[in-house]
Enzyme design. Structure first.
Site, PDB file in Angstrom:
ATOM      1  N   LYS A  97      -7.536   6.428   9.704  1.00  0.00           N
ATOM      2  CA  LYS A  97      -7.833   4.987   9.720  1.00  0.00           C
ATOM      3  C   LYS A  97      -8.353   4.491  11.077  1.00  0.00           C
ATOM      4  O   LYS A  97      -8.868   3.386  11.171  1.00  0.00           O
ATOM      5  CB  LYS A  97      -6.574   4.179   9.360  1.00  0.00           C
ATOM      6  CG  LYS A  97      -5.876   4.589   8.078  1.00  0.00           C
ATOM      7  CD  LYS A  97      -6.708   4.327   6.867  1.00  0.00           C
ATOM      8  CE  LYS A  97      -6.035   4.660   5.559  1.00  0.00           C
ATOM      9  NZ  LYS A  97      -4.873   3.875   5.217  1.00  0.00           N
ATOM     10  N   ASP A 122      -6.844  -0.345   6.381  1.00  0.00           N
ATOM     11  CA  ASP A 122      -7.920   0.521   5.899  1.00  0.00           C
ATOM     12  C   ASP A 122      -8.722   1.072   7.071  1.00  0.00           C
ATOM     13  O   ASP A 122      -9.220   2.188   7.011  1.00  0.00           O
ATOM     14  CB  ASP A 122      -8.820  -0.255   4.932  1.00  0.00           C
ATOM     15  CG  ASP A 122      -8.025  -0.699   3.706  1.00  0.00           C
ATOM     16  OD1 ASP A 122      -7.453   0.169   3.040  1.00  0.00           O
ATOM     17  OD2 ASP A 122      -7.929  -1.917   3.457  1.00  0.00           O
ATOM     18  N   GLY A 140       0.816  -1.214   0.000  1.00  0.00           N
ATOM     19  CA  GLY A 140       0.000   0.000   0.000  1.00  0.00           C
ATOM     20  C   GLY A 140       0.844   1.256   0.000  1.00  0.00           C
ATOM     21  O   GLY A 140       2.079   1.202   0.029  1.00  0.00           O
ATOM     22  N   ASP A 148       2.787  -3.243   8.193  1.00  0.00           N
ATOM     23  CA  ASP A 148       1.767  -3.078   7.146  1.00  0.00           C
ATOM     24  C   ASP A 148       0.796  -1.968   7.529  1.00  0.00           C
ATOM     25  O   ASP A 148       0.692  -1.591   8.701  1.00  0.00           O
ATOM     26  CB  ASP A 148       1.010  -4.410   6.953  1.00  0.00           C
ATOM     27  CG  ASP A 148       0.279  -4.476   5.612  1.00  0.00           C
ATOM     28  OD1 ASP A 148       0.307  -3.492   4.853  1.00  0.00           O
ATOM     29  OD2 ASP A 148      -0.321  -5.530   5.341  1.00  0.00           O
ATOM     30  N   GLU A 153      -0.946 -10.832   2.698  1.00  0.00           N
ATOM     31  CA  GLU A 153      -0.652 -10.066   3.928  1.00  0.00           C
ATOM     32  C   GLU A 153      -0.898 -10.938   5.160  1.00  0.00           C
ATOM     33  O   GLU A 153      -0.096 -10.945   6.094  1.00  0.00           O
ATOM     34  CB  GLU A 153      -1.525  -8.810   3.970  1.00  0.00           C
ATOM     35  CG  GLU A 153      -1.104  -7.778   2.923  1.00  0.00           C
ATOM     36  CD  GLU A 153      -2.033  -6.591   2.802  1.00  0.00           C
ATOM     37  OE1 GLU A 153      -1.609  -5.581   2.245  1.00  0.00           O
ATOM     38  OE2 GLU A 153      -3.200  -6.673   3.245  1.00  0.00           O
ATOM     39  N   GLY A 163      -7.055  -4.900   2.872  1.00  0.00           N
ATOM     40  CA  GLY A 163      -7.339  -5.471   1.563  1.00  0.00           C
ATOM     41  C   GLY A 163      -7.781  -4.458   0.529  1.00  0.00           C
ATOM     42  O   GLY A 163      -8.087  -4.825  -0.604  1.00  0.00           O
TER      43      GLY A 163
HETATM   44  C1  5RP Z   1      -3.549  -3.597   1.015  1.00  0.00           C
HETATM   45  C2  5RP Z   1      -3.862  -3.136   2.384  1.00  0.00           C
HETATM   46  C3  5RP Z   1      -3.335  -1.800   2.792  1.00  0.00           C
HETATM   47  O1  5RP Z   1      -2.604  -1.947   3.958  1.00  0.00           O
HETATM   48  C4  5RP Z   1      -4.493  -0.869   3.054  1.00  0.00           C
HETATM   49  O2  5RP Z   1      -5.315  -0.847   1.901  1.00  0.00           O
HETATM   50  C5  5RP Z   1      -4.006   0.544   3.366  1.00  0.00           C
HETATM   51  O3  5RP Z   1      -3.426   1.092   2.240  1.00  0.00           O
HETATM   52  P1  5RP Z   1      -2.780   2.539   2.215  1.00  0.00           P
HETATM   53  O4  5RP Z   1      -1.540   2.492   3.025  1.00  0.00           O
HETATM   54  O5  5RP Z   1      -2.530   2.790   0.748  1.00  0.00           O
HETATM   55  O6  5RP Z   1      -3.796   3.517   2.777  1.00  0.00           O
HETATM   56  O7  5RP Z   1      -4.506  -3.793   3.155  1.00  0.00           O
HETATM   57  O8  5RP Z   1      -4.208  -4.786   0.690  1.00  0.00           O
END
Ligand code: 5RP
Length: 224
Positions: free
Chosen positions: A121, A84, A29, A81, A103, A95
């Site tokens: 978030k 969302d 991401g 990681d 993941e 996801g």
């Molecule tokens: C990817 C994910 C990401 O961690 C989630 O979508 C957050 O993304 P971003 O850092 O672009 O806001 O789960 O599958």
């Protein structure tokens, strides 16, 4: 600060949890992209990374960081990681970037899950963000009906050109709107039982150990 600057802030802050000379699990991401860029500046360097997507692998390789297959590794000290959504217990929806299955697999290898996220978030109850579910294609309509029975609406994810989006594993995804997830562990367990579900993007069994939350006042560390 912009949302992207907050993501960069926590991407940098996550280096404090990476063990030099050891392996690190790497998510997917835009927030993780900042983490990967920061990882490339770390000295001494990590021995290598286990990646959760083709996109993260390409970025790691571009920085000259060795990428190992998950099958080559028995244990990782830490997995970093984004999310969302994340609630007050470290339970997450993930996801949005379609990498949820890999993941969860890489997170399962790790002793600690360090979530990096901007303040938008952090939620009280999961479910405002549509819940991603990677599925076997032939089960998609039956799974849509199962979600409808819960009062939710599941929709096949499509790319900008209208084609069905496929994950790195070659499967489609449902995005489920209208859930209010008050018991993430129970819901993850339930959805995992449905035939045709590859992975549900609820990370309750694999919740965050801690979250580095990017706020205009700086990085807040939430320990769960
Ligand atoms: C990817 C994910 C990401 O961690 C989630 O979508 C957050 O993304 P971003 O850092 O672009 O806001 O789960 O599958």
């Amino acid at each position: 600060m912009t949302q992207d600057e907050l993501k960069a802030l926590v991407g940098q802050a996550a280096l404090a949890y990476v063990v030099p000379g050891e392996l690190v699990g790497v998510g997917t991401g835009s927030t993780v992209n900042h983490f990967i860029d920061a990882l490339a500046t770390m000295t001494p360097r990590v021995a290598g990374a286990v990646s959760s997507s083709h996109a993260s692998t390409a970025r790691l390789h571009a920085h000259g960081i060795r990428v190992l297959e998950a099958t080559e590794v028995q244990r990782l000290p830490v997995y970093v990681d984004g999310a969302d959504e994340i609630d007050g217990h470290g339970f997450m929806i993930k996801g949005g970037g379609a990498a949820l299955t890999r993941e969860k697999i890489v997170a399962d290898l790790a002793d600690r899950f360090v979530c990096i996220a901007d303040a938008s978030k952090r939620v009280e109850v999961l479910g405002q963000f549509p819940l991603p579910v990677e599925v076997i294609a032939m089960a998609a309509h039956q799974l849509e009906r199962r979600f409808a029975a819960l009062g939710a609406t599941a929709t096949l994810r499509r790319r900008a050109d209208g084609a069905v989006q496929l994950t790195d594993n070659g499967h489609p995804l449902l995005d489920v709107q209208g859930l209010r997830i008050t018991d993430p562990l129970a819901m993850e367990t339930e959805i995992n039982q449905w035939p045709g579900v590859v992975t549900v993007g609820l990370f309750a069994r694999h919740r965050a150990s801690l979250c580095l939350l990017g706020t205009p006042e700086g990085v807040q560390t939430l320990v769960f």
